[in-house]
Design a protein around this motif. Structure first.
Motif, short mmCIF file in Angstrom:
data_model
loop_
_atom_site.label_atom_id
_atom_site.label_comp_id
_atom_site.label_asym_id
_atom_site.label_seq_id
_atom_site.Cartn_x
_atom_site.Cartn_y
_atom_site.Cartn_z
N PHE A 1 51.56 -89.28 -29.83
CA PHE A 1 52.82 -88.84 -29.25
C PHE A 1 52.57 -88.31 -27.84
N GLY A 2 53.38 -88.70 -26.91
CA GLY A 2 53.33 -88.15 -25.58
C GLY A 2 52.41 -88.85 -24.61
N ASP A 3 51.77 -89.93 -25.01
CA ASP A 3 50.86 -90.62 -24.11
C ASP A 3 51.59 -91.30 -22.97
N HIS A 4 52.84 -91.63 -23.13
CA HIS A 4 53.60 -92.32 -22.10
C HIS A 4 54.51 -91.38 -21.31
N ILE A 5 54.48 -90.09 -21.62
CA ILE A 5 55.37 -89.13 -20.98
C ILE A 5 54.66 -88.51 -19.77
N HIS A 6 55.38 -88.41 -18.66
CA HIS A 6 54.86 -87.73 -17.48
C HIS A 6 55.15 -86.24 -17.65
N TRP A 7 54.17 -85.48 -18.15
CA TRP A 7 54.37 -84.07 -18.43
C TRP A 7 54.41 -83.27 -17.13
N ARG A 8 55.28 -82.26 -17.10
CA ARG A 8 55.41 -81.37 -15.96
C ARG A 8 55.34 -79.92 -16.45
N THR A 9 55.02 -79.04 -15.53
CA THR A 9 55.04 -77.61 -15.88
C THR A 9 56.48 -77.12 -15.82
N LEU A 10 56.69 -75.92 -16.33
CA LEU A 10 58.03 -75.32 -16.30
C LEU A 10 58.49 -75.12 -14.86
N GLU A 11 57.58 -74.66 -14.03
CA GLU A 11 57.95 -74.42 -12.63
C GLU A 11 58.31 -75.73 -11.92
N ASP A 12 57.57 -76.80 -12.19
CA ASP A 12 57.91 -78.11 -11.60
C ASP A 12 59.30 -78.55 -12.06
N GLY A 13 59.60 -78.35 -13.33
CA GLY A 13 60.91 -78.72 -13.85
C GLY A 13 62.03 -77.93 -13.22
N LYS A 14 61.79 -76.65 -13.00
CA LYS A 14 62.81 -75.82 -12.34
C LYS A 14 63.06 -76.30 -10.91
N ARG A 15 62.00 -76.65 -10.20
CA ARG A 15 62.15 -77.14 -8.83
C ARG A 15 62.90 -78.48 -8.81
N GLU A 16 62.59 -79.35 -9.75
CA GLU A 16 63.30 -80.64 -9.81
C GLU A 16 64.76 -80.45 -10.14
N ALA A 17 65.05 -79.54 -11.06
CA ALA A 17 66.45 -79.29 -11.44
C ALA A 17 67.23 -78.68 -10.29
N ALA A 18 66.59 -77.79 -9.52
CA ALA A 18 67.28 -77.17 -8.38
C ALA A 18 67.51 -78.19 -7.26
N ALA A 19 66.68 -79.19 -7.16
CA ALA A 19 66.81 -80.18 -6.09
C ALA A 19 67.87 -81.25 -6.39
N ARG A 20 68.33 -81.33 -7.62
CA ARG A 20 69.34 -82.33 -7.97
C ARG A 20 70.70 -81.93 -7.41
N PRO A 21 71.46 -82.90 -6.93
CA PRO A 21 72.75 -82.58 -6.31
C PRO A 21 73.85 -82.22 -7.31
#
Length: 55
Positions: A34-54
């Motif tokens: 499980f998870g071998d094909h998932i691009h895992w991110r840290t919580l902080e990376d996820g927060k930055r990506e979510a804040a950058a979405r319009p």
């Protein structure tokens, strides 16, 4: 009695086939977990990506 022996032999054959299929060493791509094909991110990376979405 013959029916029980036939049923037992069928179950043993099916179980043996299942063991053979599941014990492959993964050369055919079935051995991934499980998870071998998932691009895992840290919580902080996820927060930055979510804040950058319009939206």
């Amino acid at each position: 009695v013959e029916m029980q022996a036939r049923l037992g032999a069928t179950c043993l054959l099916g179980f043996s086939f299942l063991l053979l299929v599941t014990s492959s060493d993964g050369h055919s791509g079935l051995g991934k977990g499980f998870g071998d094909h998932i691009h895992w991110r840290t919580l902080e990376d996820g927060k930055r990506e979510a804040a950058a979405r319009p939206y």
